[in-house]
Design an enzyme around this catalytic site. Structure first.
Site: not given
Length: 453
Positions: A182, A439
């Site tokens: 996990g 960006h």
């Protein structure tokens, strides 16, 4: 006997956030914590593990600096120094929580609280011979590592570790067996693998990271297989013999040896030892049953965090604590679980929120998948030489709303929140296409994915 508006048992993310919010809103609050403020997350989980993982990532980056035109000789690490820094970070953040409690006039009692019972005028709690009473009680006793009754567990001594003991190691083990693939198991596997330990994972399910998107989980497993981690899936541990783990896999019995064994098969709510039985609170699947306002079946008694046994995540616990305080102070609020992010801080990171393909199929939800490699984001290419990743968006077929987002690649943990907002606000693909992303950032991959056909 001192009177309060709210008694909180447990100073973890649910408890201390609730105490801070309640104190800030003028409630008289007493918070009981038998260990250290911050709970498992701050002292034995989230923070110490991420501190160690960052040290390992820094070491790996230094080793591969030549890929970025950076060269160095004698790159090395100091295990004890990593552990010391981890302890320093924890101390600093615990002090920060203490400061918040003081700032918001929260009475903090260091010790084990015991619930005496509830009368017409509130709940009575005792600690170190002193009695406290309040109209409302919030139970935030958290969870503990589950150790299954596997033959040989009790006789394994200090070879067998839980997530608590492994954080106190003085020396790095040359080999480590991780029982359970996990989130906890994979994060420790990542840390020790990065430092050169031989890591073997024994997982009973067909894939690691149960509950996460299977495609993403498979990609992470493939990555760590290439890095030398051995995975034994569909493997049931039947015995621990000293430093050996015996398991059954496809009808055959196999054995693996390691210097240390990490037991990470899950956690269970702590519901015993503090007088819960004196309230008549209803339990459900091992935890305390609550409604959408975190109320138990007993008036004036609430529960939040891991003790509910529902979503054993620190950020879930904090939000649940906020829901309790909001309702106590006149603001209508309820807990929603449709947009809770899950993150695995391996290298590369994995993050996901909302429906997976598997959960959508199980619920009969008609959906479509939009996905792109992380390399479509220029920033990812610039900062991850030779790295790969994936952004996967699950969209409702009828309305085009985002119902799930799953990623593998750095820094998924820092950009998944955008997907949480999209799901919370039921944003459609068309609406997301109109949002301007900065960006160059890796977060642009989310917008690029919803733009693809």
């Amino acid at each position: 006997m001192e009177l309060f508006d709210l008694i909180i048992i447990g100073g973890g993310p649910a408890g201390y956030v609730a105490a801070e919010r309640a104190g800030a809103k003028g409630l008289k609050v007493v918070l009981f914590e038998k260990k250290s403020l911050g709970g498992v997350c701050l002292n034995e989980g989230c923070i110490p593990t991420k501190t160690l993982l960052y040290s390992a990532k820094t070491y790996e980056n230094a080793l591969h600096g030549n890929l970025y035109g950076v060269f160095g000789d004698n790159i090395r690490y100091d295990f004890s120094a990593m552990m010391s820094r981890k302890n320093k970070v924890v101390r600093k953040l615990v002090a920060g929580v203490k400061g918040k409690m003081k700032q918001n006039n929260v009475t903090v009692v260091a010790g084990e609280a015991f619930i005496k019972g509830r009368g017409g005028d509130g709940v009575e709690v005792e600690c170190a011979g002193n009695s406290y009473k309040a109209a409302n009680l919030l139970i935030c006793t958290g969870s503990e590592a589950f150790i299954p009754p596997i033959p040989g567990v009790r006789e394994s001594g200090d070879i067998l570790l839980t997530s608590r003991e492994i954080l106190e190691l003085k020396e790095q083990p040359e080999s480590l067996i991780v029982i359970g693939g996990g989130v906890i198991g994979m994060e420790f596997a990542s840390f020790f693998n990065s430092l050169g330990s031989k890591v073997t994972i024994v997982e009973m399910l067909p894939e690691i990271l149960g509950g996460l998107d299977l495609e993403i989980s498979g990609l992470l497993r493939s990555h760590y297989t290439k890095k030398g981690v051995d995975f034994n899936l569909n493997a049931k541990v039947v015995k621990i013999d000293g430093n050996r783990v015996v398991f059954e896999k496809y009808g055959k019995t196999e054995t693996v040896e390691g210097d240390k064994i990490l037991m990470s098969v899950g956690r269970r709510p702590v519901t015993a030892g503090f007088g819960l039985e004196n309230l008549g609170v209803e339990l459900f699947k091992g935890g305390i049953r609550v409604d959408e306002k975190m109320r138990t079946n007993v008036p004036g008694v609430f529960a939040a965090g891991d003790v509910t046994g529902f979503s054993l995540l620190a950020h879930t616990a904090s939000r649940e604590g906020e829901v309790v305080v909001n309702n106590l102070t006149g603001k209508k609020d309820m807990m929603r679980y449709n947009a809770i992010p899950g993150v695995v801080y391996t290298n590369p990171e994995v993050a996901g929120v909302g429906e997976t393909e598997e959960s959508a199929k199980a619920k009969g939800i008609r959906y479509k998948v939009l996905k792109l490699p992380m390399a479509y984001a220029g920033r990812f290419v610039a900062e991850n030489e030779g790295g790969s990743g994936l952004c996967k968006v699950i969209v409702g077929e009828k309305y085009g709303e985002v119902i799930g987002v799953h990623m593998i690649g750095n820094p998924s943990s820092e950009i998944i929140y955008g997907a949480c907002i999209a799901i919370e606000q039921e944003m459609t693909v068309e609406q997301l296409q109109e949002v301007i992303f900065p960006h160059p950032t890796v977060s642009e991959i989310f917008k690029e994915a919803v733009n693809c056909k």
